[in-house]
Design an enzyme around this catalytic site. Structure first.
Site, PDB file in Angstrom:
ATOM      1  N   ASP A   7      -6.619 -11.076   6.343  1.00 35.41           N
ATOM      2  CA  ASP A   7      -5.821  -9.852   6.476  1.00 35.41           C
ATOM      3  C   ASP A   7      -4.396 -10.126   6.955  1.00 35.41           C
ATOM      4  O   ASP A   7      -4.118 -11.133   7.606  1.00 35.41           O
ATOM      5  CB  ASP A   7      -6.527  -8.916   7.468  1.00 35.41           C
ATOM      6  CG  ASP A   7      -6.231  -7.448   7.214  1.00 35.41           C
ATOM      7  OD1 ASP A   7      -5.323  -7.138   6.419  1.00 35.41           O
ATOM      8  OD2 ASP A   7      -6.921  -6.603   7.819  1.00 35.41           O
ATOM      9  N   GLU A  58      -8.674   3.739   4.320  1.00 33.83           N
ATOM     10  CA  GLU A  58      -8.308   3.529   5.723  1.00 33.83           C
ATOM     11  C   GLU A  58      -7.168   4.448   6.161  1.00 33.83           C
ATOM     12  O   GLU A  58      -7.068   4.808   7.330  1.00 33.83           O
ATOM     13  CB  GLU A  58      -7.927   2.070   5.970  1.00 33.83           C
ATOM     14  CG  GLU A  58      -6.655   1.630   5.283  1.00 33.83           C
ATOM     15  CD  GLU A  58      -6.271   0.192   5.635  1.00 33.83           C
ATOM     16  OE1 GLU A  58      -7.088  -0.494   6.270  1.00 33.83           O
ATOM     17  OE2 GLU A  58      -5.169  -0.224   5.261  1.00 33.83           O
ATOM     18  N   GLU A  68       0.878  -1.174   0.000  1.00 29.36           N
ATOM     19  CA  GLU A  68       0.000   0.000   0.000  1.00 29.36           C
ATOM     20  C   GLU A  68       0.914   1.223   0.000  1.00 29.36           C
ATOM     21  O   GLU A  68       1.328   1.702   1.054  1.00 29.36           O
ATOM     22  CB  GLU A  68      -0.901   0.003   1.237  1.00 29.36           C
ATOM     23  CG  GLU A  68      -1.803  -1.213   1.345  1.00 29.36           C
ATOM     24  CD  GLU A  68      -2.493  -1.321   2.699  1.00 29.36           C
ATOM     25  OE1 GLU A  68      -2.545  -0.301   3.424  1.00 29.36           O
ATOM     26  OE2 GLU A  68      -2.953  -2.422   3.043  1.00 29.36           O
ATOM     27  N   GLU A  86      -7.189  -5.895  -1.471  1.00 23.64           N
ATOM     28  CA  GLU A  86      -6.736  -4.555  -1.111  1.00 23.64           C
ATOM     29  C   GLU A  86      -5.513  -4.193  -1.955  1.00 23.64           C
ATOM     30  O   GLU A  86      -5.649  -3.816  -3.103  1.00 23.64           O
ATOM     31  CB  GLU A  86      -6.437  -4.486   0.389  1.00 23.64           C
ATOM     32  CG  GLU A  86      -6.280  -3.065   0.906  1.00 23.64           C
ATOM     33  CD  GLU A  86      -6.043  -3.032   2.406  1.00 23.64           C
ATOM     34  OE1 GLU A  86      -6.396  -2.033   3.028  1.00 23.64           O
ATOM     35  OE2 GLU A  86      -5.494  -4.014   2.952  1.00 23.64           O
TER      36      GLU A  86
END
Length: 656
Positions: free
Chosen positions: A408, A463, A172, A457
Site C-alpha cells: 500500500d 473505502e 483514486e 486498487e
C-alpha cells in the site's frame, strides 16, 4: 534584365525545393482487420498519425517523438528505410481469467524502421489502436529527456477527466465530465481517461507494457489537443511518517534506460457501443506474456476483510479489535462461507517495523488455525517498510507461510517506482505469494506478465464511503466503462448497511454504502477482481441468514464468458457472465429508477431455474430492502428488470 533572370532562378529553386519536400513526404496506412478503423502515418519533417473510424476522422494529425540525450530526437526529420506488415489471429489463454477464459488477439501491425536505429510499431485492432517506439541504439544506457505524446482530437468533444493535483497520487479520482477546450494547460489527469466523440465512438486513452519508464498523464491545452506529461526522475526525497515519500527535487529527464529496448504502448480503445468498453482486453493483449514457469499455485478467491468495517464484530465473548481472537472469528466466518482468504490489514505490526508484531497478535497461530479451516492469510504492508526490510520481510512471509501481500501507499509512478512494482512482482512470484497493489497507479498489463499480481486498487472505491459522499450510484456506473476497461479493480464491495442518497452519511467507524442492497450485490458480478473482498463485518453478514450468504459464498471471481446486454456510460449496465454452466445476470442503475427488459437468448436450449435478488418494494426509502424469488426460465423467457434510484438486480441462472 539581370534582375529578372535572377528572380526567375530563385523562383525555380523555391519551386524545386517545394517539389522536393512534397516528394519526400510519405504516407502509410494501416487498417484494422474489420476495416472500420484506419491509421494514417505521415512521415515528413516529423512523424504524425491520424485515426479514422468508419470513415470519420476522430484524431487529427498528432505528432510523436522521443528525445534521447546525446542521440537526438527520434522522430524528427525521420528517414524511413524499411516497412514491414504482419497480421495476427490467435487465441490467448490467460493464466488468471477475468472477463473470459479465452482472449481473441486479432490485429494488423505495421513496423516502420528509420535511419538512426529506431522503429515505430503501429497496431490496429477491431477495438482500438496502439503504437510504440523501439530502439536499437549502440549506447548501452541512454537518458530519455522526454517524449512527445499528442492527442489532437478533431472536435470539441466531452471527456471524462480524472483530474490530478500532483504526481504524488493514489490515482483514486472522480471523473469530471468536461469539454476538451475547458481544460487549460495548468490542468492534468491520470489515465485512463475517456473521450466521448460527438456522434461517434467512445475513445479510452491509456498505456500498456509499462516497464523501466514513468507512467504518463494527460495535460490540457485549452483546445481540443492533449499532450502527455511525465514525472521526472527523483533526485531528492523526504519521508513523512512510515509511507509518504515525497519527491522534493527532480532531474531534467524522465528515464535512464537501456539503449536497446521497446518502449510502452500508447493505446486508444475505440468503442462503438458503451458495452464494448467493458469487454475490451487491449491492455492484456499488448502486455508481455507470462514469465512464471509454473503458475499453478496462483489461487483466486474471495476475502473476508477487516479494515473497512473497523472490526465491528458483536455477539461474541471477546474484545473485538486487532487481536488473535478477532481474526480467528474472521477465519471461522470465511471457512463457513467457503471464502479462500482473510486479510490482516493495518495494525497487525507496529508501523515502520515488520519485525515487531503488535501486542495481542500471533501470526503463526492464525496461519495454523486458518490451515485447519481451509482459509489462507494475506498480510497488508506499507511499501516503504517492505522496501527497507526487503530480505527480512520476504523471508518472514515464507516462514509464516502466508499466501499473499497487500502492498500500500506507493502513490507514484516515476521510473524508479514503476521498476519497484516489477521487483515486488518477481520476488513475490519466487516466494509463491499473491500481490494486491493499493495506493497504486493504473493497470498496464503487469498482471499478464506476473499473474500473481492478482488485482490492484487505483480506483475511488468503497473505502471512500468512510470519509466522503463521493461514491454515488452514478460514480459506480462510470467505473466499469473506464477504470475496469484496463484491468481488475479492488473496489472492495459488500456493504450490508445500505442507504439512499438522502440518508447516506460518511461514518468512519461504522460505514455504509450509497445505493440499495441489490445494487451492492450486483457489484460482485459487474466488477472484476480475481481477489474479491467482502468488506463488511462478519457479524453483519451472519444477520443476512440464508440467501444473501449463499450468494456471497457462490458468486465466482473469474469468468469463462462475458456478454454486455445493455449499457450506457454513467447511467446503467446489464450484463451476463458465465462460469461453467451457470450464468450470472446483473444490472445496476444510477440515481434514476428504470426498467430494463431482456431475453435470455444467450442460454442453451433447456430448462433453467433462476434465483433473483431485486430491489424490495420499499427500497426507494429503505435501501437495504430487497426481495428474493425463484422461477423457471428458458432461452425464450423475457425478464423485466425493475430498479429504484441507485438500485440493482441479480439473477443466478442454473440448468435444471
Amino acid at each position: 534584365m539581370k534582375s529578372l533572370k535572377r528572380d526567375s532562378v530563385l523562383l525555380l529553386i523555391l519551386m524545386l525545393g517545394i517539389f522536393s519536400n512534397v516528394q519526400a513526404q510519405e504516407t502509410v496506412e494501416l487498417s484494422s482487420p474489420d476495416q472500420r478503423t484506419k491509421v494514417t502515418v505521415t512521415i515528413d519533417d516529423a512523424i504524425q498519425y491520424t485515426v479514422e473510424f468508419q470513415g470519420e476522422q476522430i484524431l487529427s494529425p498528432s505528432e510523436l517523438s522521443l528525445n534521447v540525450r546525446d542521440v537526438g530526437v527520434l522522430g524528427q526529420n525521420p528517414d524511413l528505410v524499411k516497412q514491414n506488415r504482419t497480421s495476427v489471429d490467435t487465441i490467448l489463454q490467460p493464466v488468471v481469467q477475468r472477463k473470459s477464459n479465452q482472449i481473441i488477439d486479432k490485429h494488423n501491425e505495421l513496423r516502420l524502421d528509420f535511419a538512426g536505429d529506431y522503429s515505430v510499431i503501429f497496431r490496429a485492432y477491431n477495438d482500438g489502436i496502439a503504437y510504440r517506439f523501439l530502439a536499437d541504439l549502440p549506447e548501452e544506457e541512454v537518458i530519455v529527456n522526454g517524449e512527445q505524446l499528442e492527442f489532437n482530437f478533431s472536435g470539441n468533444h466531452e471527456i471524462y477527466f480524472p483530474e490530478e493535483e500532483s504526481f504524488m497520487t493514489h490515482q483514486e479520482r472522480s471523473y469530471l465530465n468536461l469539454k476538451l477546450n475547458e481544460i487549460s494547460s495548468d490542468r492534468f489527469s491520470s489515465i485512463p481517461a475517456l473521450v466521448d466523440i460527438d456522434g461517434g465512438p467512445k475513445v479510452l486513452i491509456s498505456e500498456a507494457d509499462l516497464q523501466d519508464y514513468p507512467g504518463y498523464y494527460l495535460q490540457g491545452t485549452g483546445s481540443t489537443t492533449f499532450t502527455g506529461i511525465f514525472p521526472h526522475v527523483a533526485t531528492e526525497e523526504k519521508l513523512e511518517g512510515d509511507r509518504n515519500l515525497h519527491v522534493t527535487d527532480r532531474a531534467d529527464y524522465i528515464a535512464e534506460t537501456s539503449g536497446s529496448r521497446s518502449f510502452p504502448w500508447r493505446m486508444m480503445v475505440i468503442a462503438e457501443n458503451d458495452g464494448d468498453l467493458i469487454t475490451n482486453q487491449m491492455v492484456y493483449k499488448l502486455a508481455e506474456p507470462n514469465r512464471i514457469e509454473d503458475p499453478s499455485w496462483i489461487n483466486t478467491g474471495k476475502v473476508a476483510w477487516d479494515w473497512w468495517n473497523a472490526n465491528n464484530v458483536y455477539g461474541v465473548d471477546f474484545d473485538a479489535g486487532v487481536n488473535t481472537e478477532t481474526y480467528k472469528y474472521y477465519i471461522d466466518f470465511a471457512s463457513e462461507l467457503g471464502l479462500d482468504y482473510i486479510i490482516l490489514d493495518e495494525g497487525w505490526y507496529e508501523l515502520g517495523d515488520l519485525s515487531s508484531v503488535s501486542e495481542g497478535m500471533d501470526i503463526e497461530e492464525l496461519v495454523a488455525y486458518g490451515d485447519s479451516k481451509g482459509v489462507d492469510i494475506i498480510l497488508w504492508v506499507v511499501w516503504k517498510t517492505l522496501e527497507d526490510q526487503w530480505d527480512y520481510a520476504f523471508n518472514q512471509f515464507d516462514e509464516w507461510d502466508v499466501k499473499g501481500i497487500k502492498v500500500d501507499f506507493m502513490q507514484r509512478d516515476d521510473q524508479w517506482m514503476v521498476n519497484w512494482y516489477w521487483d515486488v512482482a518477481q520476488e513475490a512470484a519466487q516466494r509463491e505469494l499473491l500481490v494486491d497493489f493499493h495506493g497504486s497507479y493504473k493497470p498496464t498489463g503487469l498482471s499478464r506478465t506476473y499473474p500473481n499480481v492478482i488485482t490492484r486498487e487505483d480506483v475511488k472505491g468503497m473505502e471512500h464511503n468512510k470519509w466522503s459522499e463521493d461514491i454515488t450510484p452514478e460514480h459506480n456506473l462510470i467505473l466499469p466503462f473506464i477504470r475496469m476497461a484496463v484491468g481488475a479493480m479492488d473496489y472492495t464491495p459488500g456493504a450490508m448497511i445500505n442507504a439512499t442518497s438522502e440518508n447516506f452519511r460518511d461514518v468512519f467507524t461504522k460505514p455504509m454504502s450509497m445505493g440499495t442492497r441489490a445494487h451492492e450485490l450486483a457489484k460482485y458480478v459487474v466488477y472484476e477482481s480475481p481477489l474479491q473482498m467482502l468488506c463488511d463485518s462478519p457479524s453483519h453478514y451472519y444477520e443476512q441468514k440464508n440467501h444473501t450468504l449463499n450468494y456471497l459464498s457462490d458468486v465466482p471471481v473469474t469468468w469463462d464468458e462475458t456478454r454486455v446486454l445493455e449499457a450506457e456510460l454513467a447511467n446503467y449496465v446489464l450484463l451476463a457472465r458465465r462460469k461453467g454452466d451457470t450464468w450470472y445476470l446483473a444490472a445496476m442503475t444510477d440515481g434514476d429508477s428504470r426498467t430494463l427488459t431482456t431475453d435470455l437468448s444467450f442460454l442453451e436450449d433447456g430448462d433453467y431455474a433462476v434465483e433473483i435478488f431485486k430491489d424490495g418494494i420499499n427500497a426507494d426509502r429503505y435501501a437495504s430492502d430487497y426481495s428474493y424469488t425463484t422461477q423457471r426460465v428458458s432461452r425464450e423467457t423475457q425478464l423485466d428488470i425493475e430498479m429504484v434510484s441507485g438500485g440493482g438486480w441479480v439473477g443466478v441462472i442454473r440448468p435444471e
